[in-house]
Design a protein around this motif. Structure first.
Motif, mmCIF file in Angstrom:
data_model
loop_
_atom_site.group_PDB
_atom_site.id
_atom_site.type_symbol
_atom_site.label_atom_id
_atom_site.label_comp_id
_atom_site.label_asym_id
_atom_site.label_seq_id
_atom_site.Cartn_x
_atom_site.Cartn_y
_atom_site.Cartn_z
ATOM 1 N N GLY A 98 0.813 -1.199 0.000
ATOM 2 C CA GLY A 98 0.000 0.000 0.000
ATOM 3 C C GLY A 98 0.845 1.246 0.000
ATOM 4 N N ILE A 99 0.166 2.356 -0.190
ATOM 5 C CA ILE A 99 0.827 3.659 -0.188
ATOM 6 C C ILE A 99 -0.058 4.662 0.538
ATOM 7 C CG2 ILE A 99 -0.100 4.158 -2.484
ATOM 8 C CD1 ILE A 99 2.365 5.919 -2.971
ATOM 9 N N PHE A 100 0.561 5.461 1.390
ATOM 10 C CA PHE A 100 -0.099 6.557 2.085
ATOM 11 C C PHE A 100 0.275 7.854 1.385
ATOM 12 C CE2 PHE A 100 0.334 3.400 5.449
ATOM 13 C CZ PHE A 100 -0.830 3.516 6.175
ATOM 14 N N ARG A 101 -0.733 8.723 1.166
ATOM 15 C CA ARG A 101 -0.478 10.060 0.621
ATOM 16 C C ARG A 101 -1.303 11.082 1.390
ATOM 17 N NH1 ARG A 101 -0.406 9.706 -5.886
ATOM 18 N NH2 ARG A 101 -1.969 8.077 -5.651
ATOM 19 N N ASP A 102 -0.774 12.289 1.435
ATOM 20 C CA ASP A 102 -1.462 13.357 2.168
ATOM 21 C C ASP A 102 -2.434 14.110 1.277
ATOM 22 O OD1 ASP A 102 0.053 15.182 0.657
ATOM 23 O OD2 ASP A 102 1.443 15.609 2.305
ATOM 24 N N SER A 103 -3.018 15.179 1.819
ATOM 25 C CA SER A 103 -4.051 15.926 1.094
ATOM 26 C C SER A 103 -3.503 16.701 -0.105
ATOM 27 C CB SER A 103 -4.773 16.881 2.041
ATOM 28 O OG SER A 103 -3.856 17.791 2.608
ATOM 29 N N LEU A 104 -2.195 16.818 -0.206
ATOM 30 C CA LEU A 104 -1.574 17.450 -1.377
ATOM 31 C C LEU A 104 -1.168 16.415 -2.422
ATOM 32 C CD1 LEU A 104 0.627 20.132 0.421
ATOM 33 C CD2 LEU A 104 -1.607 20.437 -0.677
ATOM 34 N N GLY A 105 -1.351 15.139 -2.084
ATOM 35 C CA GLY A 105 -0.959 14.071 -2.989
ATOM 36 C C GLY A 105 0.474 13.616 -2.790
ATOM 37 N N ASN A 106 1.135 14.155 -1.766
ATOM 38 C CA ASN A 106 2.536 13.781 -1.499
ATOM 39 C C ASN A 106 2.620 12.391 -0.894
ATOM 40 O OD1 ASN A 106 3.593 16.328 -2.287
ATOM 41 N ND2 ASN A 106 2.947 17.158 -0.313
ATOM 42 N N TRP A 107 3.601 11.639 -1.339
ATOM 43 C CA TRP A 107 3.879 10.319 -0.790
ATOM 44 C C TRP A 107 4.307 10.467 0.660
ATOM 45 C CZ3 TRP A 107 8.215 8.007 1.303
ATOM 46 C CH2 TRP A 107 8.220 6.612 1.361
ATOM 47 N N VAL A 108 3.704 9.690 1.551
ATOM 48 C CA VAL A 108 4.043 9.716 2.962
ATOM 49 C C VAL A 108 4.788 8.440 3.345
ATOM 50 C CG1 VAL A 108 3.105 9.779 5.316
ATOM 51 C CG2 VAL A 108 2.059 11.171 3.522
ATOM 52 N N LEU A 109 4.259 7.290 2.929
ATOM 53 C CA LEU A 109 4.842 6.008 3.313
ATOM 54 C C LEU A 109 4.328 4.925 2.380
ATOM 55 C CD1 LEU A 109 6.375 4.289 5.523
ATOM 56 C CD2 LEU A 109 4.173 4.093 6.673
ATOM 57 N N GLY A 110 5.179 3.999 2.033
ATOM 58 C CA GLY A 110 4.770 2.836 1.267
ATOM 59 C C GLY A 110 5.220 1.567 1.976
ATOM 60 N N TYR A 111 4.558 0.482 1.714
ATOM 61 C CA TYR A 111 4.918 -0.785 2.355
ATOM 62 C C TYR A 111 4.570 -1.941 1.430
ATOM 63 C CZ TYR A 111 -0.061 -1.104 3.395
ATOM 64 O OH TYR A 111 -1.421 -1.161 3.286
ATOM 65 N N ALA A 112 5.253 -3.048 1.630
ATOM 66 C CA ALA A 112 4.984 -4.257 0.852
ATOM 67 C C ALA A 112 5.290 -5.474 1.717
ATOM 68 C CB ALA A 112 5.842 -4.278 -0.411
ATOM 69 N N ARG A 113 4.592 -6.565 1.418
ATOM 70 C CA ARG A 113 4.790 -7.811 2.172
ATOM 71 C C ARG A 113 4.702 -8.997 1.220
ATOM 72 N NH1 ARG A 113 3.429 -10.289 7.280
ATOM 73 N NH2 ARG A 113 2.652 -8.364 8.157
ATOM 74 N N ASN A 114 5.607 -9.931 1.420
ATOM 75 C CA ASN A 114 5.508 -11.238 0.777
ATOM 76 C C ASN A 114 4.724 -12.114 1.746
ATOM 77 O OD1 ASN A 114 5.784 -13.783 -0.248
ATOM 78 N ND2 ASN A 114 8.004 -13.757 -0.323
ATOM 79 N N ILE A 115 3.521 -12.502 1.359
ATOM 80 C CA ILE A 115 2.657 -13.251 2.263
ATOM 81 C C ILE A 115 2.978 -14.739 2.256
ATOM 82 C CG2 ILE A 115 0.243 -13.906 2.716
ATOM 83 C CD1 ILE A 115 -0.510 -11.173 1.543
#
Length: 141
Positions: free
Chosen positions: A31-48
């Motif tokens: 997933g990816i988190f973005r703020d109200s300006l569309g700026n990238w805040v944090l991304g994450y990934a997992r091998n399940i």
């Protein structure tokens, strides 16, 4: 054309995605988190590992909820292209569902966020999350 839409300030938007090669099969989520300006805040990934596509979608949401709580995101919009996952998290009893533990864990995490909205979106509007689970340069869970 399908465009990503910005959330209203001070809301953070989380786009999640999970996938599986087969059902069940090798799976990943992110997933990816973005703020109200569309700026990238944090991304994450997992091998399940080996799971169903639905489990991968739920893990993507769960991991995002955990990170949102850890980062203190109190106003959150979660977008997923999995209608089934969103409905399982927002409607009725799941006590007999094979993924009930994961679903109930997500529900418990959602209660810890002050304002949260789960939204079903079309896959084309979720490309940022779709790509995140394939990117190893992001934070790996």
């Amino acid at each position: 054309m399908f465009a990503w839409s910005r959330p209203h300030f001070p809301t953070i938007k989380l786009n999640t995605d999970g996938s599986s090669i087969g059902n069940p099969g090798l799976s990943g989520s992110g997933g990816i988190f973005r703020d109200s300006l569309g700026n990238w805040v944090l991304g994450y990934a997992r091998n399940i590992g080996f799971s169903s596509p639905l489990a991968a979608e739920l893990w993507a949401i769960r991991d995002g909820l955990v990170l949102a709580i850890q980062r203190g995101f109190h106003n959150l919009v979660v977008e997923s292209d999995s209608k089934i996952a969103v409905l399982l998290l927002t409607k009725g009893s799941v006590s007999t569902h094979p993924l009930s533990t994961l679903i109930l864990d997500c529900r418990m995490l959602m209660q810890q966020i002050h304002q949260i909205h789960l939204v079903i979106i079309v896959r084309e509007r979720n490309m940022c999350a779709d790509q995140s689970r394939e990117t190893r340069s992001w934070w790996s869970i």
